[in-house]
Design a protein around this motif. Structure first.
Motif, PDB file in Angstrom:
ATOM      1  N   PRO A 162       0.840  -1.199   0.000  1.00 38.77           N
ATOM      2  CA  PRO A 162       0.000   0.000   0.000  1.00 38.77           C
ATOM      3  C   PRO A 162       0.875   1.250   0.000  1.00 38.77           C
ATOM      4  O   PRO A 162       1.934   1.277   0.621  1.00 38.77           O
ATOM      5  N   VAL A 163       0.444   2.274  -0.724  1.00 40.75           N
ATOM      6  CA  VAL A 163       1.173   3.545  -0.757  1.00 40.75           C
ATOM      7  C   VAL A 163       0.160   4.647  -0.451  1.00 40.75           C
ATOM      8  O   VAL A 163      -0.309   5.350  -1.340  1.00 40.75           O
ATOM      9  N   PRO A 164      -0.218   4.797   0.824  1.00 39.84           N
ATOM     10  CA  PRO A 164      -1.310   5.713   1.164  1.00 39.84           C
ATOM     11  C   PRO A 164      -0.955   7.189   1.111  1.00 39.84           C
ATOM     12  O   PRO A 164      -1.837   8.039   1.035  1.00 39.84           O
ATOM     13  N   ASN A 165       0.353   7.525   1.156  1.00 36.98           N
ATOM     14  CA  ASN A 165       0.730   8.940   1.172  1.00 36.98           C
ATOM     15  C   ASN A 165       2.158   9.092   0.659  1.00 36.98           C
ATOM     16  O   ASN A 165       2.858   8.109   0.397  1.00 36.98           O
ATOM     17  N   ALA A 166       2.588  10.358   0.528  1.00 35.11           N
ATOM     18  CA  ALA A 166       3.917  10.642  -0.025  1.00 35.11           C
ATOM     19  C   ALA A 166       5.028  10.060   0.840  1.00 35.11           C
ATOM     20  O   ALA A 166       6.094   9.680   0.324  1.00 35.11           O
ATOM     21  N   LEU A 167       4.810   9.980   2.152  1.00 37.72           N
ATOM     22  CA  LEU A 167       5.838   9.437   3.036  1.00 37.72           C
ATOM     23  C   LEU A 167       6.152   7.983   2.708  1.00 37.72           C
ATOM     24  O   LEU A 167       7.265   7.504   2.965  1.00 37.72           O
ATOM     25  N   SER A 168       5.178   7.294   2.134  1.00 30.96           N
ATOM     26  CA  SER A 168       5.386   5.891   1.781  1.00 30.96           C
ATOM     27  C   SER A 168       6.454   5.726   0.706  1.00 30.96           C
ATOM     28  O   SER A 168       7.007   4.634   0.530  1.00 30.96           O
ATOM     29  N   LEU A 169       6.735   6.798  -0.026  1.00 27.82           N
ATOM     30  CA  LEU A 169       7.716   6.740  -1.103  1.00 27.82           C
ATOM     31  C   LEU A 169       9.126   7.119  -0.647  1.00 27.82           C
ATOM     32  O   LEU A 169      10.097   6.927  -1.382  1.00 27.82           O
ATOM     33  N   ALA A 170       9.234   7.666   0.559  1.00 26.36           N
ATOM     34  CA  ALA A 170      10.493   8.279   0.995  1.00 26.36           C
ATOM     35  C   ALA A 170      11.679   7.319   0.939  1.00 26.36           C
ATOM     36  O   ALA A 170      12.785   7.697   0.513  1.00 26.36           O
ATOM     37  N   ALA A 171      11.470   6.073   1.327  1.00 27.23           N
ATOM     38  CA  ALA A 171      12.583   5.133   1.382  1.00 27.23           C
ATOM     39  C   ALA A 171      13.106   4.762  -0.009  1.00 27.23           C
ATOM     40  O   ALA A 171      14.257   4.342  -0.155  1.00 27.23           O
ATOM     41  N   TYR A 172      12.273   4.934  -1.023  1.00 22.48           N
ATOM     42  CA  TYR A 172      12.650   4.500  -2.372  1.00 22.48           C
ATOM     43  C   TYR A 172      13.083   5.653  -3.275  1.00 22.48           C
ATOM     44  O   TYR A 172      13.697   5.431  -4.315  1.00 22.48           O
ATOM     45  N   THR A 173      12.754   6.877  -2.883  1.00 20.24           N
ATOM     46  CA  THR A 173      12.988   8.021  -3.761  1.00 20.24           C
ATOM     47  C   THR A 173      14.454   8.220  -4.143  1.00 20.24           C
ATOM     48  O   THR A 173      14.760   8.452  -5.325  1.00 20.24           O
ATOM     49  N   PRO A 174      15.426   8.145  -3.210  1.00 24.49           N
ATOM     50  CA  PRO A 174      16.819   8.367  -3.610  1.00 24.49           C
ATOM     51  C   PRO A 174      17.293   7.421  -4.711  1.00 24.49           C
ATOM     52  O   PRO A 174      17.943   7.850  -5.666  1.00 24.49           O
ATOM     53  N   ALA A 175      16.959   6.143  -4.582  1.00 19.57           N
ATOM     54  CA  ALA A 175      17.401   5.169  -5.594  1.00 19.57           C
ATOM     55  C   ALA A 175      16.720   5.425  -6.931  1.00 19.57           C
ATOM     56  O   ALA A 175      17.357   5.320  -7.989  1.00 19.57           O
ATOM     57  N   LEU A 176      15.447   5.771  -6.901  1.00 20.24           N
ATOM     58  CA  LEU A 176      14.733   6.031  -8.149  1.00 20.24           C
ATOM     59  C   LEU A 176      15.273   7.282  -8.839  1.00 20.24           C
ATOM     60  O   LEU A 176      15.389   7.327 -10.071  1.00 20.24           O
ATOM     61  N   LEU A 177      15.632   8.279  -8.062  1.00 23.31           N
ATOM     62  CA  LEU A 177      16.237   9.474  -8.650  1.00 23.31           C
ATOM     63  C   LEU A 177      17.611   9.152  -9.233  1.00 23.31           C
ATOM     64  O   LEU A 177      17.972   9.637 -10.313  1.00 23.31           O
ATOM     65  N   ARG A 178      18.370   8.344  -8.517  1.00 17.68           N
ATOM     66  CA  ARG A 178      19.707   7.968  -8.980  1.00 17.68           C
ATOM     67  C   ARG A 178      19.642   7.224 -10.313  1.00 17.68           C
ATOM     68  O   ARG A 178      20.499   7.402 -11.180  1.00 17.68           O
ATOM     69  N   GLU A 179      18.609   6.407 -10.486  1.00 20.42           N
ATOM     70  CA  GLU A 179      18.462   5.646 -11.729  1.00 20.42           C
ATOM     71  C   GLU A 179      17.665   6.404 -12.790  1.00 20.42           C
ATOM     72  O   GLU A 179      17.320   5.863 -13.823  1.00 20.42           O
ATOM     73  N   GLU A 180      17.357   7.674 -12.507  1.00 17.31           N
ATOM     74  CA  GLU A 180      16.714   8.578 -13.461  1.00 17.31           C
ATOM     75  C   GLU A 180      15.302   8.133 -13.837  1.00 17.31           C
ATOM     76  O   GLU A 180      14.875   8.248 -14.994  1.00 17.31           O
ATOM     77  N   ALA A 181      14.581   7.645 -12.835  1.00 23.61           N
ATOM     78  CA  ALA A 181      13.193   7.258 -13.064  1.00 23.61           C
ATOM     79  C   ALA A 181      12.310   8.454 -13.398  1.00 23.61           C
ATOM     80  O   ALA A 181      11.202   8.287 -13.900  1.00 23.61           O
ATOM     81  N   PHE A 182      12.812   9.670 -13.147  1.00 24.41           N
ATOM     82  CA  PHE A 182      12.046  10.878 -13.438  1.00 24.41           C
ATOM     83  C   PHE A 182      12.002  11.177 -14.929  1.00 24.41           C
ATOM     84  O   PHE A 182      11.204  11.998 -15.385  1.00 24.41           O
ATOM     85  N   ARG A 183      12.849  10.530 -15.729  1.00 25.39           N
ATOM     86  CA  ARG A 183      12.868  10.763 -17.159  1.00 25.39           C
ATOM     87  C   ARG A 183      11.656  10.135 -17.847  1.00 25.39           C
ATOM     88  O   ARG A 183      10.966   9.278 -17.277  1.00 25.39           O
ATOM     89  N   SER A 184      11.448  10.529 -19.093  1.00 21.86           N
ATOM     90  CA  SER A 184      10.508   9.781 -19.917  1.00 21.86           C
ATOM     91  C   SER A 184      11.164   8.448 -20.274  1.00 21.86           C
ATOM     92  O   SER A 184      12.402   8.334 -20.308  1.00 21.86           O
ATOM     93  N   MET A 185      10.342   7.454 -20.543  1.00 20.97           N
ATOM     94  CA  MET A 185      10.900   6.151 -20.905  1.00 20.97           C
ATOM     95  C   MET A 185      11.666   6.250 -22.219  1.00 20.97           C
ATOM     96  O   MET A 185      12.774   5.712 -22.345  1.00 20.97           O
ATOM     97  N   TYR A 186      11.102   6.957 -23.181  1.00 18.93           N
ATOM     98  CA  TYR A 186      11.788   7.120 -24.458  1.00 18.93           C
ATOM     99  C   TYR A 186      13.125   7.852 -24.255  1.00 18.93           C
ATOM    100  O   TYR A 186      14.128   7.497 -24.870  1.00 18.93           O
ATOM    101  N   GLY A 187      13.137   8.851 -23.384  1.00 15.31           N
ATOM    102  CA  GLY A 187      14.364   9.592 -23.119  1.00 15.31           C
ATOM    103  C   GLY A 187      15.423   8.731 -22.476  1.00 15.31           C
ATOM    104  O   GLY A 187      16.609   8.814 -22.832  1.00 15.31           O
ATOM    105  N   LEU A 188      15.029   7.890 -21.515  1.00 12.66           N
ATOM    106  CA  LEU A 188      15.997   7.022 -20.849  1.00 12.66           C
ATOM    107  C   LEU A 188      16.553   5.989 -21.823  1.00 12.66           C
ATOM    108  O   LEU A 188      17.761   5.735 -21.856  1.00 12.66           O
ATOM    109  N   VAL A 189      15.669   5.392 -22.614  1.00  8.16           N
ATOM    110  CA  VAL A 189      16.125   4.413 -23.604  1.00  8.16           C
ATOM    111  C   VAL A 189      17.066   5.075 -24.607  1.00  8.16           C
ATOM    112  O   VAL A 189      18.120   4.531 -24.950  1.00  8.16           O
ATOM    113  N   SER A 190      16.706   6.290 -25.058  1.00  8.71           N
ATOM    114  CA  SER A 190      17.513   6.986 -26.067  1.00  8.71           C
ATOM    115  C   SER A 190      18.891   7.373 -25.534  1.00  8.71           C
ATOM    116  O   SER A 190      19.841   7.538 -26.309  1.00  8.71           O
ATOM    117  N   LYS A 191      19.011   7.514 -24.224  1.00  2.58           N
ATOM    118  CA  LYS A 191      20.310   7.817 -23.632  1.00  2.58           C
ATOM    119  C   LYS A 191      21.270   6.652 -23.825  1.00  2.58           C
ATOM    120  O   LYS A 191      22.496   6.843 -23.840  1.00  2.58           O
TER     121      LYS A 191
END
Length: 509
Positions: A162-191
């Motif tokens: 369950p992900v009921p609020n933004a705090l639920s994401l806190a533990a995973y956010t650094p790794a997702l940012l490091r792996e550039e999950a904020f990009r578009s999928m096409y942009g990440l693939v094109s890189k």
């Protein structure tokens, strides 16, 4: 002892921890059936209510002129999520359903006539990339490593919790940012890869869940590639409908039941607590909890009164962004096409423009990406001897765009037939022996999908995790939701995960 080999006779059925409480499940799609099995295995008295004459919802099957057609999902990934359901009942899925690997998973055809075989198996996929675009092998391997890290660090854990609020994401956010999950999928693939055809081959996946690879944070869907590699991709003998029937039988073995031709017209309430449902016939069924596997937007908009909906008000439902719809053409041929793979993707000339047209930010594509399903490549018994069964899926805008499909369905079907004839199915029109279409209007009218959207809410950044509909209703006590409109989203693995989340959320009742 491994629970997967537990003797069914040694399992104590009818777990009384919940005192035999009754739950009603609205809808018999994969989400509803998976939730029903999990709850029945834990002692709930479960009744599934299905408005149609057979089970499956979007995953229903139908028979026509000797052919068997799966109406919805055509590939099984993460089979362990299904195996878990049989294990809960002390049974083996393999004793009831046979899964066959699909290879290649997709054969992709591009406008220049080139083809690329997309495999779930790592070594086979590497060989395909090496043969198709040798300069991109190192980039593909780097992308694959990044995708694996992204899944293990965040996407995987978030899929089943369950992900009921933004705090639920806190533990995973650094790794997702490091792996550039904020990009578009096409942009990440094109890189990582340079060949434009390969970029499209590695970034089309959001289309399978109603999304676009050009939106911010759609890079998270590269995780689908890792899921395919890790757990493989399969097709059930007898079609996906055989898997649905297996789940119904599993539920019945646990004491649950499915009532067909039982359309729910409203969820009844005592103040803001669900007490049961009223059927279209006028019959009232009481329950200690209600689970809706109906479309999430439809559930809130049409099954509950507005005055109890503070969170999912009419305004919020109307203003939400909805996924594309699809046009489906099911057909059978009197001859076989042995050179056609189980799944074929026919790419158009304007990959980005197609997604702009689907979202309403550009003109409708005249040559959309087509998804051609030939199940008889894996299971010949789904068609009469010497024949082939197919469906072709074309993504189209949802009904918010105002299309009149009753007037244009035959014309559109003809356009698809001509395109298939000049590419992979020569002489198609003269070989047809059976045909049926399913339009966005049918999604609305037959499947009760809001605006005819095929995948419920669009999978955008602002409609994901805690911003998507949740397993526990934000507005009504003892009402729960499961399926594509809820976290973690659309696609069979996500829908099955939504049932796991629901089970966890309901564990305190």
């Amino acid at each position: 002892m491994d629970p997967r080999v537990m003797n069914p006779s040694t399992r104590v059925m009818g777990d009384t921890r919940r005192g035999g409480k009754r739950v009603l499940v609205i809808g018999s799609g994969f989400g509803g059936l998976a939730a029903a099995v999990r709850l029945a295995a834990r002692g709930w008295k479960v009744t599934v209510l299905e408005r149609r004459e057979g089970p499956g919802g979007r995953a229903r099957a139908f028979h026509q002129d000797g052919f068997t057609f799966d109406a919805g999902p055509t590939v099984i990934t993460c089979p362990y999520l299904l195996e878990e359901l049989w294990t809960l009942a002390g049974q083996r899925m393999s004793d009831h359903v046979t899964l066959r690997p699909v290879t290649p998973l997709y054969r992709m055809r591009f406008p220049d006539g080139s083809t690329f075989d997309y495999h779930a198996e790592r070594d086979a996929m590497l060989q395909s990339v090496r043969s198709f675009s040798p300069r991109d092998v190192a980039g593909y391997e780097a992308l694959s490593a990044r995708v694996e890290r992204m899944y293990e660090a965040g996407i995987g854990p978030l899929m089943s919790a369950p992900v009921p609020n933004a705090l639920s994401l806190a533990a995973y956010t650094p790794a997702l940012l490091r792996e550039e999950a904020f990009r578009s999928m096409y942009g990440l693939v094109s890189k990582h890869v340079k060949d434009e055809r390969l970029r499209q081959a590695l970034s089309f996946h959001p289309l399978l869940i109603g999304g676009s690879p050009f939106l911010p944070a759609s890079a998270v869907y590269t995780s689908i590639q890792y899921v395919e590699r890790r757990w493989g991709s399969y097709f059930p003998v007898g079609g996906t409908g055989a898997l649905v029937r297996g789940l119904v039988a599993l539920l019945e073995s646990l004491g649950g039941e499915v009532r067909f031709n039982s359309e729910v017209s409203e969820i009844t309430l005592d103040d803001r607590t669900a007490t049961g449902v009223r059927l279209g016939s006028g019959e009232w069924l009481g329950a200690d909890a209600v689970v809706s596997n109906a479309d999430a937007a439809w559930t809130y908009r049409y099954l509950l009164p507005n005055h109890v909906r503070d969170h999912w008000s009419d305004d919020r439902v109307q203003q939400a962004r909805y996924s594309m719809s699809v046009f489906l053409w099911y057909f059978g041929t009197r001859r076989q096409y042995p050179g056609v793979a189980h799944h074929t993707l026919l790419f158009g000339r304007d990959f980005r423009g197609m997604f702009e047209g689907l979202s309403g930010t550009g003109p409708a594509s005249e040559e959309p990406l087509l998804y051609l399903h030939r199940p008889t490549a894996t299971d010949a018994a789904l068609a009469p001897e010497g024949h082939d069964a197919f469906y072709v899926l074309a993504p189209v805008p949802h009904l918010g765009a105002g299309s009149n499909w009753k007037a244009r369905a035959d014309v559109f079907r003809g356009e698809l037939s001509r395109r298939l004839s000049r590419t992979v199915l020569p002489g198609l029109e003269s070989e047809l022996v059976t045909s049926r279409v399913f339009t966005p209007e049918d999604f609305r009218d037959e499947l009760r999908s809001f605006r005819g959207a095929a995948f419920s809410f669009a999978p955008t950044l602002l409609q994901s995790t805690f911003l998507r509909a949740q397993a526990k209703s934000e507005d009504v006590e003892r009402l729960y939701l499961v399926g594509a409109g809820t976290h973690p989203g659309a696609g069979l693995p996500a829908v099955l995960c939504s049932a796991k989340i629901l089970d966890a959320v309901m564990s305190g009742l």
